[in-house]
Design a protein around this motif. Structure first.
Motif, mmCIF file in Angstrom:
data_model
loop_
_atom_site.group_PDB
_atom_site.id
_atom_site.type_symbol
_atom_site.label_atom_id
_atom_site.label_comp_id
_atom_site.label_asym_id
_atom_site.label_seq_id
_atom_site.Cartn_x
_atom_site.Cartn_y
_atom_site.Cartn_z
ATOM 1 N N LEU A 374 -2.550 -6.009 -18.211
ATOM 2 C CA LEU A 374 -1.888 -7.310 -18.200
ATOM 3 C C LEU A 374 -0.841 -7.307 -17.095
ATOM 4 O O LEU A 374 0.016 -6.418 -17.056
ATOM 5 C CB LEU A 374 -1.231 -7.578 -19.553
ATOM 6 C CG LEU A 374 -2.152 -7.379 -20.772
ATOM 7 C CD1 LEU A 374 -1.334 -7.159 -22.044
ATOM 8 C CD2 LEU A 374 -3.081 -8.571 -20.932
ATOM 9 N N MET A 375 -0.903 -8.275 -16.193
ATOM 10 C CA MET A 375 0.022 -8.286 -15.058
ATOM 11 C C MET A 375 0.432 -9.708 -14.716
ATOM 12 O O MET A 375 -0.273 -10.661 -15.010
ATOM 13 C CB MET A 375 -0.603 -7.583 -13.858
ATOM 14 C CG MET A 375 -1.925 -8.139 -13.395
ATOM 15 S SD MET A 375 -2.868 -6.999 -12.310
ATOM 16 C CE MET A 375 -3.835 -6.084 -13.534
ATOM 17 N N PRO A 479 3.800 -3.360 -6.478
ATOM 18 C CA PRO A 479 4.042 -4.807 -6.438
ATOM 19 C C PRO A 479 3.090 -5.588 -5.543
ATOM 20 O O PRO A 479 2.687 -6.701 -5.879
ATOM 21 C CB PRO A 479 5.490 -4.903 -5.933
ATOM 22 C CG PRO A 479 6.112 -3.607 -6.316
ATOM 23 C CD PRO A 479 5.035 -2.590 -6.205
ATOM 24 N N GLY A 480 2.701 -5.010 -4.416
ATOM 25 C CA GLY A 480 1.823 -5.729 -3.496
ATOM 26 C C GLY A 480 0.365 -5.702 -3.881
ATOM 27 O O GLY A 480 -0.443 -6.458 -3.317
ATOM 28 N N PHE A 481 0.019 -4.831 -4.860
ATOM 29 C CA PHE A 481 -1.392 -4.720 -5.243
ATOM 30 C C PHE A 481 -1.492 -4.155 -6.660
ATOM 31 O O PHE A 481 -2.018 -3.079 -6.897
ATOM 32 C CB PHE A 481 -2.148 -3.816 -4.259
ATOM 33 C CG PHE A 481 -3.636 -4.045 -4.245
ATOM 34 C CD1 PHE A 481 -4.197 -5.057 -3.484
ATOM 35 C CD2 PHE A 481 -4.494 -3.256 -5.006
ATOM 36 C CE1 PHE A 481 -5.576 -5.271 -3.463
ATOM 37 C CE2 PHE A 481 -5.868 -3.457 -5.006
ATOM 38 C CZ PHE A 481 -6.405 -4.463 -4.217
ATOM 39 N N MET A 482 -0.938 -4.895 -7.608
ATOM 40 C CA MET A 482 -1.102 -4.516 -9.015
ATOM 41 C C MET A 482 -2.579 -4.628 -9.350
ATOM 42 O O MET A 482 -3.218 -5.645 -9.042
ATOM 43 C CB MET A 482 -0.288 -5.428 -9.923
ATOM 44 C CG MET A 482 1.198 -5.131 -9.932
ATOM 45 S SD MET A 482 2.107 -6.071 -11.200
ATOM 46 C CE MET A 482 2.212 -7.671 -10.404
ATOM 47 N N ASN A 483 -3.120 -3.612 -9.999
ATOM 48 C CA ASN A 483 -4.558 -3.649 -10.237
ATOM 49 C C ASN A 483 -4.960 -2.767 -11.402
ATOM 50 O O ASN A 483 -4.194 -1.893 -11.845
ATOM 51 C CB ASN A 483 -5.318 -3.222 -8.981
ATOM 52 C CG ASN A 483 -5.232 -1.735 -8.715
ATOM 53 O OD1 ASN A 483 -6.001 -0.934 -9.261
ATOM 54 N ND2 ASN A 483 -4.280 -1.326 -7.864
ATOM 55 N N VAL A 503 -9.772 -5.650 -10.957
ATOM 56 C CA VAL A 503 -9.052 -6.905 -10.764
ATOM 57 C C VAL A 503 -7.687 -6.561 -10.190
ATOM 58 O O VAL A 503 -7.097 -5.534 -10.534
ATOM 59 C CB VAL A 503 -8.901 -7.714 -12.073
ATOM 60 C CG1 VAL A 503 -10.268 -8.053 -12.660
ATOM 61 C CG2 VAL A 503 -8.050 -6.977 -13.088
ATOM 62 N N ALA A 504 -7.195 -7.416 -9.294
ATOM 63 C CA ALA A 504 -5.922 -7.133 -8.637
ATOM 64 C C ALA A 504 -5.131 -8.412 -8.432
ATOM 65 O O ALA A 504 -5.699 -9.480 -8.191
ATOM 66 C CB ALA A 504 -6.161 -6.443 -7.302
ATOM 67 N N LEU A 505 -3.825 -8.269 -8.522
ATOM 68 C CA LEU A 505 -2.903 -9.333 -8.180
ATOM 69 C C LEU A 505 -2.317 -8.947 -6.826
ATOM 70 O O LEU A 505 -1.530 -8.004 -6.722
ATOM 71 C CB LEU A 505 -1.816 -9.446 -9.247
ATOM 72 C CG LEU A 505 -1.201 -10.818 -9.490
ATOM 73 C CD1 LEU A 505 -0.323 -10.796 -10.733
ATOM 74 C CD2 LEU A 505 -0.410 -11.289 -8.302
ATOM 75 N N VAL A 506 -2.732 -9.661 -5.790
ATOM 76 C CA VAL A 506 -2.468 -9.241 -4.418
ATOM 77 C C VAL A 506 -1.251 -9.968 -3.838
ATOM 78 O O VAL A 506 -1.193 -11.208 -3.856
ATOM 79 C CB VAL A 506 -3.697 -9.514 -3.520
ATOM 80 C CG1 VAL A 506 -3.461 -8.960 -2.116
ATOM 81 C CG2 VAL A 506 -4.950 -8.893 -4.136
ATOM 82 N N GLU A 507 -0.298 -9.174 -3.347
ATOM 83 C CA GLU A 507 0.882 -9.694 -2.643
ATOM 84 C C GLU A 507 1.603 -10.783 -3.436
ATOM 85 O O GLU A 507 2.176 -11.710 -2.865
ATOM 86 C CB GLU A 507 0.483 -10.214 -1.250
ATOM 87 C CG GLU A 507 -0.078 -9.107 -0.362
ATOM 88 C CD GLU A 507 -0.611 -9.633 0.964
ATOM 89 O OE1 GLU A 507 -0.738 -10.879 1.102
ATOM 90 O OE2 GLU A 507 -0.897 -8.822 1.845
#
Length: 625
Positions: A374-375, A479-483, A503-507
């Motif tokens: 979870l992010m 922080p820049g690539f939570m995955n 899955v990633a949250l990018v930048e």
């Protein structure tokens, strides 16, 4: 006399089992006088101080009293069973009696006591509390126990006797019958709820049947340890968000009652992962207020009283950030539906809204039977991006074929969604074999339950493998690539040699979903699907524009180059399926040749990040860990 004789016979019949239990209570022969459950005599004063010092707590207290005033004119509950369940009535009983008993304890107004007494006498007169579906008995016994204990000295002697006998005859007695107590050996919410109810009943009537009560309490402490193993190692609850609110809440009710009555939790709080589960629950809610509703769960979140118990145990008010939002913003109608609402004030420990600060970490992962990641980009920004990934297995309790599924929201919109559960009675009443989870069972024909409608892969138009299991292979809070990365290979055994999803949250700007596939000896047709409540407009063969509530999201397929986006309806295929208005599936299908590898890369880009340059996706093996 008949009840005492019958209980003696049942105890004799199951004496071997009882003797095998650990004697946690030892030589305990008495308990504090009534009230002894959750809130001892005189402990109302700290709650009153909390109410007086914070207007939000004062509002909650006033909402409870207002609802009790409404209940004064309501007729008592009647024994009306729906299908195989009396559970709706048991839950309403717990809500009414807990609310009214709280109101009596806090105000000493006679009308609240008499109305609760009227309710309990009516319930005591029921023919039974439906032991064939023992959750019904568990909740009803808890309701009656709280009322009996908290109102003990104000009840008419005849009423007190009738309620006490009902707790023994219709609550505790059937729990000794092997025909009804299989919940003692399961590791799901049934164990937690039923043992909590029986423990409350035993605490309430302890002086009347001390040996029986000790046996029931010892049994509960032993038995509830089994579902508590499910929280290991990190606190992820296998049955998902809604059942956390059920099983964990009753588990906390059980522990809290033990602590108050005996000053001892008998080691339950120290079970691996249990205290960590508060982090799981907090992180399961997105900025929109909606939960990650995988498995048999509803979409909407709500106030969870148990979180206040966890926050006090861990001395961490930041665990209450989501609860703070509910306390400050939810309307009265939402609060009064919560049958455990008074426990919020019991466990408030004087904490004020100003001390409930936002958490410091933006990502939470948990392993175990149902791993999740979870992010988010922020706790305080309502427009923040939220991304959740579910791994695990369809064979888990209450699970769907949703392994590898994700939810995503940005700008206050849940773009990638999950239907969650369908009402059980709506399926059972049509003859659906809902609780058989074998591979070819009817459960997997239910539209909302199979992988065809979840945000995951479908291979050769087949169901995921029930016995498949997916673990989290890696994750990163960078922080820049939570995955997070999970291996789905066993879910598609026989069709794919390998299937790994990341899955990633990018930048802090957009979401990336990447699948790396390897086929076996035959060609495979792979469908990538995302369920959404948005309007979908395909603007290029590999790009779609999603719009909802005046907001936009771009879905872009970066690879394979030949992918062509399309949409599929969510119209129910079976007469027993629930309608799904206002939703659609978007995605693509590709053919993957035999014994070959293929990568699928999809970007989900909120409008404000549309012009930002996007890097090509790295192979999953190179993702930060």
């Amino acid at each position: 006399m008949k009840t005492v004789v019958k209980i003696f016979l049942l105890l004799t019949l199951f004496g071997t089992t009882i003797n095998a239990q650990t004697d946690h209570l030892g030589n305990t022969i008495s308990l504090p006088e009534h009230p002894r459950i959750l809130l001892l005599k005189g402990e109302e004063d700290p709650i009153k101080q909390t109410i007086d010092s914070d207007k939000t707590w004062a509002r909650l207290h006033a909402i409870i009293l207002a609802e009790c005033n409404e209940l004064l004119d309501e007729r008592p509950i009647e024994r009306i069973q729906v299908g195989r369940r009396l559970l709706g009535k048991s839950r309403e009983a717990l809500r009414r009696i807990f609310f009214l008993s709280y109101a009596w304890r806090m105000t000493q107004q006679e009308n609240y006591l008499r109305r609760a007494e009227q309710e309990m006498v009516a319930i005591a007169g029921f023919s039974d509390w439906n032991p064939s579906h023992f959750l019904d008995v568990g909740e009803m016994t808890m309701a009656m126990a709280i009322g009996y204990d908290w109102l003990y000295y104000g009840l008419a002697e005849q009423s007190r006797k009738a309620i006490q006998q009902a707790i023994l005859q219709k609550g505790i007695e059937p729990s000794l019958d092997q025909k009804y107590n299989n919940w003692l050996k399961v590791s799901n919410n049934w164990n937690q709820v039923c043992n909590a109810g029986m423990l409350y009943g035993a605490l309430a009537v302890f002086e009347e049947q001390p040996q029986l009560a000790k046996n029931i309490i010892n049994r509960a402490i032993d038995a509830v340890a089994l579902p508590m193993t499910e929280y290991s190692p990190d606190g992820a609850y296998p049955e998902g968000y809604s059942y956390w609110g059920y099983g964990t809440s009753f588990n906390v009710m059980l522990i809290s009652a033990l602590e108050k009555a005996f000053g001892n939790d008998f080691g339950l709080t120290a079970k691996p992962g249990f205290l960590k589960t508060a982090g799981y629950l907090e992180n399961m809610t997105g900025p929109s207020g909606n939960s990650f509703n995988y498995s048999d769960a509803g979409n909407g979140g709500g106030l969870e009283p148990a979180m206040f118990w966890f926050a006090e145990k861990l001395k961490d008010p930041s665990l209450l950030w989501v609860e703070r939002g509910h306390l400050m913003n939810d309307n009265a109608r939402q609060f009064i539906k919560n049958r455990l609402l008074p426990a919020t004030l019991l466990w408030s420990a004087g904490v004020t809204m100003s001390t409930m600060a936002d958490p410091k970490t933006l990502m939470w992962t948990g392993g175990g039977k149902t791993p999740v990641a979870l992010m988010r980009t922020s706790w305080s920004d309502p427009n923040a991006i939220f991304l959740g990934l579910k791994a695990g297995t369809p064979s888990a309790s209450h699970a769907h074929m949703d392994v590898g599924s994700f939810v995503m929201e940005a700008d206050g919109v849940r773009w990638a969604m999950d239907f969650g559960m369908q009402d059980y009675e709506s399926l059972e009443s049509k003859g659906v074999d809902l609780w058989n989870s074998r591979q070819g069972s009817q459960r997997w024909q239910v539209f909302r339950y199979n992988n065809f409608v979840h945000n995951t892969l479908t291979v050769n138009n087949e169901l995921q493998k029930v016995n498949g299991k997916a673990a989290l292979l890696s994750s990163s809070k960078k922080p820049g690539f939570m995955n997070a990365v999970t291996d789905l290979s066993t879910l598609y055994a026989g069709s794919l040699q390998q299937a790994v999803r990341g899955v990633a949250l990018v930048e802090q700007a957009y979401v990336l979903v990447r699948d790396e596939l390897e086929t076996a000896s035959t060609e495979a047709t792979v469908r990538w699907t995302m369920l959404t409540p948005a309007e979908v407009k395909i603007v290029q063969k590999n790009k779609a524009e999603l719009t909802k509530d005046g907001k936009k999201l771009i879905l872009e397929v970066r690879e394979p180059a030949n992918a062509v986006l399309k949409t599929w309806t969510t119209d129910p295929p079976n007469p027993f399926d629930a309608p799904n208005p206002g939703t659609i599936r978007v995605g693509f299908e590709i053919q993957v040749p035999a014994q070959s590898q293929k990568a699928l890369t999809v970007l989900l880009v909120p409008e404000k990040a549309a012009k930002r340059s996007k890097k090509n996706a790295e192979p999953l093996a190179k993702w930060p860990r």
